[in-house]
Design a protein around this motif. Structure first.
Motif, mmCIF file in Angstrom:
data_model
loop_
_atom_site.group_PDB
_atom_site.id
_atom_site.type_symbol
_atom_site.label_atom_id
_atom_site.label_comp_id
_atom_site.label_asym_id
_atom_site.label_seq_id
_atom_site.Cartn_x
_atom_site.Cartn_y
_atom_site.Cartn_z
ATOM 1 N N HIS A 285 0.801 -1.226 0.000
ATOM 2 C CA HIS A 285 0.000 0.000 0.000
ATOM 3 C C HIS A 285 0.836 1.280 0.000
ATOM 4 O O HIS A 285 0.350 2.335 0.391
ATOM 5 C CB HIS A 285 -0.947 0.001 1.203
ATOM 6 N N ASP B 178 -0.623 4.258 -2.080
ATOM 7 C CA ASP B 178 -1.849 4.754 -1.446
ATOM 8 C C ASP B 178 -1.535 5.563 -0.190
ATOM 9 O O ASP B 178 -2.162 6.586 0.068
ATOM 10 C CB ASP B 178 -2.773 3.584 -1.075
ATOM 11 N N GLN C 56 -2.502 9.367 0.473
ATOM 12 C CA GLN C 56 -3.316 9.675 1.648
ATOM 13 C C GLN C 56 -2.672 10.802 2.457
ATOM 14 O O GLN C 56 -3.354 11.708 2.939
ATOM 15 C CB GLN C 56 -3.392 8.423 2.512
ATOM 16 N N HIS D 132 4.152 1.263 -8.023
ATOM 17 C CA HIS D 132 3.920 2.371 -7.083
ATOM 18 C C HIS D 132 4.381 3.703 -7.674
ATOM 19 O O HIS D 132 3.677 4.708 -7.620
ATOM 20 C CB HIS D 132 4.683 2.139 -5.777
#
Ligand code: C2E
Ligand code: MG
Ligand code: MG
Ligand code: MG
Length: 288
Positions: free
Chosen positions: A124, A127, A131, A162
């Protein structure tokens, strides 16, 4: 070493579990953590465009002031954090803190954050970066991630996914310490880096070794051909700056301009900034 790992874990645990904003407090002097583990702080090193001598950005460099051991250099504690798995939490705190502090710098400055290969192997990662940008309100275009060639030693499928995702959102990506890894050239075809950071090892030898000069010249020409920006790190002397300028390098970072410093010091430096190169006849006001 075991002590360092335990301290780092305590420090991170003391600040974890409070959500992103609170976790970022781990780098603030005010958070309450056990005295002996000390505190983490970001220092910032400005980067300067050689042409025009303006500050164009700054790199966040992590500092750990240990309560009993004094300051521990990142070259010592980053590997420990990587091997112990603490790098994920640490990296997240650095990112959160860097985004927050960036908002207290002029809006035209880009902020660079170093990212460990281990972070890029977490499912993640992209993300969590997005965020953090969202939570802080920092525009993606102002964030640059610095990755090293070591990312490519193992299978780089996930890291590259990524980086592509982040880049599509506007985040910039730099290849740090360029030229020190293995078969560096192959990596340039695998990802459209925005910037190549020429390693300090080459800059250090610019004056003494012809091959270093040739390598730097070649890196700069290569970057230009590929549409990438160039930045030389570890510039300490005016003579190095002169050679880099002649070679067509766009930007520098180094003690010649300024050492890494806390945010407030950087803000003061920017407030008094005069676009005057050190070889323009006078000493730069910025090194005061
Ligand atoms: P780096 O990203 O290549 O950072 C450049 C290093 O060169 C920094 O060392 C900086 O203080 C130093 N430096 C800058 N200008 C000069 C100069 O003119 N002369 C000399 N001799 N040195 C100069 P630092 O702060 O000790 O950091 C070392 C390395 O630790 C960094 O190398 C980076 O790989 C890693 N690091 C630092 N902070 C973080 C972080 O938040 N996360 C991760 N993953 N790694 C970090
Ligand atoms: Mg770096
Ligand atoms: Mg570097
Ligand atoms: Mg380096």
């Amino acid at each position: 070493r075991v002590t360092l790992e335990r301290s780092l874990r305590t420090l991170l645990e003391a600040t974890a579990g409070h959500g992103t904003a609170a976790a970022a407090g781990g780098l603030a002097p005010c958070i309450e953590v056990p005295d002996e583990v000390g505190r983490l702080q970001l220092h910032w090193q400005p980067r300067i465009a050689i042409d025009g001598w303006q500050v164009i950005g700054a790199e966040a460099l992590l500092r750990w002031h240990h309560g009993t051991l004094g300051s521990v250099p990142p070259s010592e504690f980053i590997p420990i954090a990587e091997e112990s798995g603490l790098i994920e939490a640490l990296g997240q705190q650095v990112l959160a803190r860097a985004c927050m502090e960036a908002l207290r710098l002029p809006a035209h400055l880009q902020v660079s954050v170093n990212v460990s290969p281990i972070q890029l192997r977490r499912a993640h990662f992209a993300d969590s970066v997005l965020q953090e940008l969202h939570a802080s309100g920092l525009p993606a275009e102002r964030l640059e991630l610095e990755i090293t060639e070591s990312v490519f030693i193992a299978d780089a499928t996930l890291p590259l996914r990524h980086l592509h995702q982040l880049r599509q959102c506007g985040v910039q990506v730099a290849l740090d310490d360029f030229g020190t890894g293995y078969s560096s050239l192959a990596y340039l075809r695998r990802f459209p880096f925005d910037t190549l950071k020429i390693d300090r090892a080459f800059v250090r030898e610019l004056m003494s070794r012809h091959d270093a000069r040739a390598i730097v010249q070649t890196i700069i020409e290569l970057a230009r051909t590929l549409g990438m920006h160039t930045l030389a790190e570890g510039v300490e002397e005016p003579a190095q700056l002169q050679l880099l300028r002649e070679a067509g390098c766009e930007a520098i970072q180094g003690w010649l301009v300024a050492r890494p410093m806390p945010l407030d010091e950087l803000r003061r430096l920017l407030a008094n900034w005069r676009p005057l190169a050190p070889d323009a006849g006078r000493a730069p006001l910025s090194t005061a």
